[in-house]
Design an enzyme around this catalytic site. Sequence first.
Site, PDB file in Angstrom:
ATOM      1  N   HIS A 128       0.948  -1.251  -0.398  1.00 19.87           N
ATOM      2  CA  HIS A 128      -0.088  -0.008   0.656  1.00 19.87           C
ATOM      3  C   HIS A 128       0.819   1.674   0.048  1.00 19.87           C
ATOM      4  O   HIS A 128       0.790   1.851  -0.585  1.00 19.87           O
ATOM      5  CB  HIS A 128      -0.610  -0.004   1.355  1.00 19.87           C
ATOM      6  N   HIS A 131       2.216   1.927  -3.673  1.00 23.18           N
ATOM      7  CA  HIS A 131       0.871   2.482  -4.336  1.00 23.18           C
ATOM      8  C   HIS A 131       1.033   4.015  -4.407  1.00 23.18           C
ATOM      9  O   HIS A 131       0.415   4.827  -4.694  1.00 23.18           O
ATOM     10  CB  HIS A 131       0.038   1.372  -3.834  1.00 23.18           C
ATOM     11  N   GLU A 132       0.762   4.440  -2.775  1.00 28.50           N
ATOM     12  CA  GLU A 132       0.100   5.637  -2.131  1.00 28.50           C
ATOM     13  C   GLU A 132       0.876   6.920  -2.521  1.00 28.50           C
ATOM     14  O   GLU A 132       0.957   7.536  -2.694  1.00 28.50           O
ATOM     15  CB  GLU A 132       0.057   5.458  -0.837  1.00 28.50           C
ATOM     16  N   THR A 133       2.604   5.908  -3.036  1.00 26.11           N
ATOM     17  CA  THR A 133       3.004   7.529  -2.812  1.00 26.11           C
ATOM     18  C   THR A 133       3.949   7.414  -4.403  1.00 26.11           C
ATOM     19  O   THR A 133       4.652   7.612  -4.799  1.00 26.11           O
ATOM     20  CB  THR A 133       4.442   6.692  -2.073  1.00 26.11           C
ATOM     21  N   ARG A 250      -2.001  -2.479  -6.109  1.00 32.24           N
ATOM     22  CA  ARG A 250      -1.968  -2.402  -5.136  1.00 32.24           C
ATOM     23  C   ARG A 250      -1.973  -4.423  -4.673  1.00 32.24           C
ATOM     24  O   ARG A 250      -0.101  -5.459  -4.179  1.00 32.24           O
ATOM     25  CB  ARG A 250      -3.458  -2.994  -4.390  1.00 32.24           C
TER      26      ARG A 250
END
Length: 271
Positions: A128, A131-133, A250
């Site tokens: 995660h 993916h988020e960064t 993800r």
Amino acid sequence: MARRLSLLAVVLAMVAAVSASTAAAQSCGCASDQCCSKWGFCGTGSDYCGTGCQAGPCDVPATNDVSVASIVTPEFFAALVAQADDGCAAKGFYTRDAFLTAAGGYPSFGRTGSVDDSKREIAAFFAHANHETIKFCYIEEIDGPSKNYCDETSTQWPCMAGKGYYGRGPLQISWNFNYGPAGQSIGFDGLGDPDAVARSPVLAFQTALWYWTNNVHDAFVSGQGFGATIRAINGALECDGKNPTAVSNRVAYYQQFCQQFGVDPGSNLTC
């Protein structure tokens, strides 16, 4: 005389212990026999004294003897941050030392269940974060300042003028109702200074692990699978067919990291 003094010392120690517990609970305004929940409410039982309990007679979760540092090796972490090119805002920001320092405050993270369970949870967290960064390129959400993450119905955690509660850190913590309790739990002014998350790599990981521990950990370690973690982090925008590409990304990262850790990713990968 000596025996009486020893007895007095024991009594004083007991009083001090009770006083410390009382002071801890009262920091959230709770009675000494009540817990302050992750959301700042007083009560008893697992909803208050379980995961995320901030003060009072909190339950201590059982942990295994896994060393998170032995799984998140220097080589693993170096490969993660090496994905970010020199033009990335987060280049040099995220460090293994910062992660391990933050993880030390969350003893249940990566240390619940079997060794394989520990590896899967750590793989899920970094999937995660990756993916988020956008592969550890960003600290703050792209165009974050232009977006409104103020929930005015959250009266317990009121927004402050001029402050933006957009995504920051490895899991891009967002909204006033997350910054407020995260700040209270960790020890920073989440509502008044949300930018602090973007200034400190340790705090960035602490807020990510705070969110994970309070919203994701229990679902994952109870065997609900990686798909449950997607739903807990961004389900409203991605699950149930809303954004299959994001879900696939993800899952791919999770499978990649599980393979690196030598563990089967398990079932129920999507949402």
